[in-house]
Design a protein around this motif. Structure first.
Motif, mmCIF file in Angstrom:
data_model
loop_
_atom_site.group_PDB
_atom_site.id
_atom_site.type_symbol
_atom_site.label_atom_id
_atom_site.label_comp_id
_atom_site.label_asym_id
_atom_site.label_seq_id
_atom_site.Cartn_x
_atom_site.Cartn_y
_atom_site.Cartn_z
ATOM 1 N N LEU A 18 -1.000 55.051 -49.110
ATOM 2 C CA LEU A 18 -0.584 54.928 -50.503
ATOM 3 C C LEU A 18 -0.112 53.508 -50.795
ATOM 4 C CD1 LEU A 18 0.085 56.034 -53.280
ATOM 5 C CD2 LEU A 18 2.235 56.935 -52.349
ATOM 6 N N ALA A 19 0.687 52.938 -49.896
ATOM 7 C CA ALA A 19 1.192 51.576 -50.104
ATOM 8 C C ALA A 19 0.045 50.570 -50.166
ATOM 9 C CB ALA A 19 2.170 51.203 -48.991
ATOM 10 N N ALA A 20 -0.975 50.762 -49.333
ATOM 11 C CA ALA A 20 -2.132 49.854 -49.339
ATOM 12 C C ALA A 20 -2.864 49.925 -50.671
ATOM 13 C CB ALA A 20 -3.063 50.200 -48.190
ATOM 14 N N HIS A 21 -3.066 51.127 -51.179
ATOM 15 C CA HIS A 21 -3.761 51.279 -52.465
ATOM 16 C C HIS A 21 -2.922 50.726 -53.617
ATOM 17 C CE1 HIS A 21 -6.548 53.825 -50.262
ATOM 18 N NE2 HIS A 21 -7.317 53.874 -51.328
ATOM 19 N N GLU A 22 -1.633 50.930 -53.584
ATOM 20 C CA GLU A 22 -0.767 50.395 -54.636
ATOM 21 C C GLU A 22 -0.776 48.867 -54.610
ATOM 22 O OE1 GLU A 22 0.448 52.006 -57.001
ATOM 23 O OE2 GLU A 22 1.176 53.983 -56.422
ATOM 24 N N ARG A 23 -0.751 48.316 -53.424
ATOM 25 C CA ARG A 23 -0.732 46.856 -53.283
ATOM 26 C C ARG A 23 -1.998 46.221 -53.839
ATOM 27 N NH1 ARG A 23 0.096 43.806 -47.435
ATOM 28 N NH2 ARG A 23 -0.642 41.730 -48.058
ATOM 29 N N LEU A 24 -3.126 46.907 -53.708
ATOM 30 C CA LEU A 24 -4.416 46.358 -54.134
ATOM 31 C C LEU A 24 -4.917 46.959 -55.446
ATOM 32 C CD1 LEU A 24 -6.201 46.368 -50.639
ATOM 33 C CD2 LEU A 24 -5.131 44.419 -51.803
ATOM 34 N N ARG A 25 -4.053 47.613 -56.195
ATOM 35 C CA ARG A 25 -4.508 48.382 -57.350
ATOM 36 C C ARG A 25 -5.185 47.520 -58.414
ATOM 37 N NH1 ARG A 25 1.032 48.461 -57.477
ATOM 38 N NH2 ARG A 25 2.058 47.541 -59.296
ATOM 39 N N ASP A 26 -4.904 46.218 -58.457
ATOM 40 C CA ASP A 26 -5.530 45.360 -59.456
ATOM 41 C C ASP A 26 -6.998 45.084 -59.135
ATOM 42 O OD1 ASP A 26 -3.208 45.199 -60.920
ATOM 43 O OD2 ASP A 26 -2.543 43.321 -60.006
ATOM 44 N N ARG A 27 -7.437 45.391 -57.914
ATOM 45 C CA ARG A 27 -8.846 45.180 -57.549
ATOM 46 C C ARG A 27 -9.410 46.332 -56.728
ATOM 47 N NH1 ARG A 27 -9.013 41.999 -52.534
ATOM 48 N NH2 ARG A 27 -6.901 41.485 -51.822
ATOM 49 N N LEU A 28 -8.926 47.520 -57.006
ATOM 50 C CA LEU A 28 -9.363 48.691 -56.250
ATOM 51 C C LEU A 28 -10.847 48.995 -56.428
ATOM 52 C CD1 LEU A 28 -6.564 51.424 -56.431
ATOM 53 C CD2 LEU A 28 -7.385 50.173 -54.422
ATOM 54 N N ASP A 29 -11.399 48.635 -57.578
ATOM 55 C CA ASP A 29 -12.798 48.967 -57.841
ATOM 56 C C ASP A 29 -13.754 48.299 -56.853
ATOM 57 O OD1 ASP A 29 -12.066 50.556 -59.921
ATOM 58 O OD2 ASP A 29 -12.538 49.103 -61.496
ATOM 59 N N GLY A 30 -13.265 47.313 -56.121
ATOM 60 C CA GLY A 30 -14.112 46.631 -55.158
ATOM 61 C C GLY A 30 -14.176 47.296 -53.795
ATOM 62 N N PHE A 31 -13.479 48.428 -53.629
ATOM 63 C CA PHE A 31 -13.444 49.094 -52.330
ATOM 64 C C PHE A 31 -14.119 50.466 -52.420
ATOM 65 C CE2 PHE A 31 -9.866 46.198 -52.498
ATOM 66 C CZ PHE A 31 -9.982 45.524 -51.288
ATOM 67 N N THR A 32 -14.902 50.769 -51.402
ATOM 68 C CA THR A 32 -15.671 52.017 -51.423
ATOM 69 C C THR A 32 -15.147 53.074 -50.455
ATOM 70 O OG1 THR A 32 -17.232 51.084 -49.812
ATOM 71 C CG2 THR A 32 -17.781 50.851 -52.152
ATOM 72 N N ASP A 33 -14.166 52.715 -49.629
ATOM 73 C CA ASP A 33 -13.560 53.740 -48.786
ATOM 74 C C ASP A 33 -12.161 53.322 -48.377
ATOM 75 O OD1 ASP A 33 -13.951 51.897 -46.746
ATOM 76 O OD2 ASP A 33 -15.049 53.260 -45.435
ATOM 77 N N GLU A 34 -11.444 54.256 -47.756
ATOM 78 C CA GLU A 34 -10.046 54.034 -47.418
ATOM 79 C C GLU A 34 -9.890 53.028 -46.280
ATOM 80 O OE1 GLU A 34 -10.923 56.748 -49.880
ATOM 81 O OE2 GLU A 34 -11.415 57.347 -47.815
#
Length: 238
Positions: A177-193
């Motif tokens: 969760l912390a990793a996703h929150e940290r990168l939330r401004d560019r999450l669309d660039g990631f395709t998996d966890e």
């Protein structure tokens, strides 16, 4: 098995579109009389290591997928939330919702992979417990070529080092969760966890999934899935 009964939630992603299925909703597509999503949820529910299932449904869902989930999940706690505009955002929404339950580990799985097994989940949790995070994958059977934007091959990695990623992908819920929150401004660039975790420097281990653990993306995949179902039925009768 992996811990002194730290709790585990399966975050099941079912919020994707069906654009590659010629208008067929892959979650509702039928396999041997049951929907693809029902197959996935039932398989996870059968895993004793999983305490709860957090279904991530499409934005504006009419409640049908939630109804499928409530019917399929008999043992685990069942929870529902809505997804987001991309896979990574749907994962973030699912993790946010699951965090309210205080679970220690998150097992993120594509709802369109109906042939996950309890054995895959158990081995994944064992690997994640030892390394912090783990991803199911299978060794590549073909030679992989890396090309530049012009289509010119720039790298030919050794087949022995190439894995084809699957789900489940497993990590401590708070770390993921912390990793996703940290990168939330560019999450669309990631395709998996795994990609999200690696972006912030978190090591992710590979454990072997199954070649039968396919993802239903196209109509051809659905035909292949039916062949797997037929094979499973033949084994049960043998």
């Amino acid at each position: 098995m992996i811990r002194e009964r730290e709790t585990v939630v399966a975050v099941v992603l079912a919020a994707g579109s069906a654009v590659r299925m010629s208008g067929i909703d892959k979650m509702k597509a039928r396999l041997d009389g049951r929907s693809v999503l029902e197959w996935s949820l039932s398989a996870l529910d059968a895993c004793a290591e999983i305490d709860a299932i957090q279904l991530v449904s499409p934005e504006g869902d009419d409640g049908l997928l939630a109804g499928v989930g409530r019917a399929a999940v008999r043992r685990s706690e069942f929870r529902v939330c809505q997804g987001g505009p991309s896979r990574a955002w749907s994962t973030l929404n699912g993790l946010r919702a699951a965090s309210e339950g205080g679970f220690a580990w998150a097992v993120v799985h594509d709802g369109a992979r109906p042939f996950v097994t309890a054995d895959i989940v158990t081995r994944g949790l064992e690997t994640a417990c030892a390394s912090g995070a783990a991803i199911a994958a299978v060794p590549a059977t073909d030679t992989i070529q890396i090309s530049d934007d012009a289509g010119i091959i720039t790298e030919s990695p050794r087949r022995e080092s190439v894995w084809m990623a699957q789900t489940p992908q497993i990590a401590r819920l708070d770390s993921l969760l912390a990793a996703h929150e940290r990168l939330r401004d560019r999450l669309d660039g990631f395709t998996d966890e795994a990609s999200v975790l690696r972006e912030i420097g978190h090591a992710v281990a590979v454990f072997e999934g199954s070649y039968s653990n396919i993802k239903i993306t196209t109509a051809d995949d659905l035909e292949a899935a039916q062949l797997i179902v037929d094979r499973l039925r033949s084994r049960q009768k043998a």
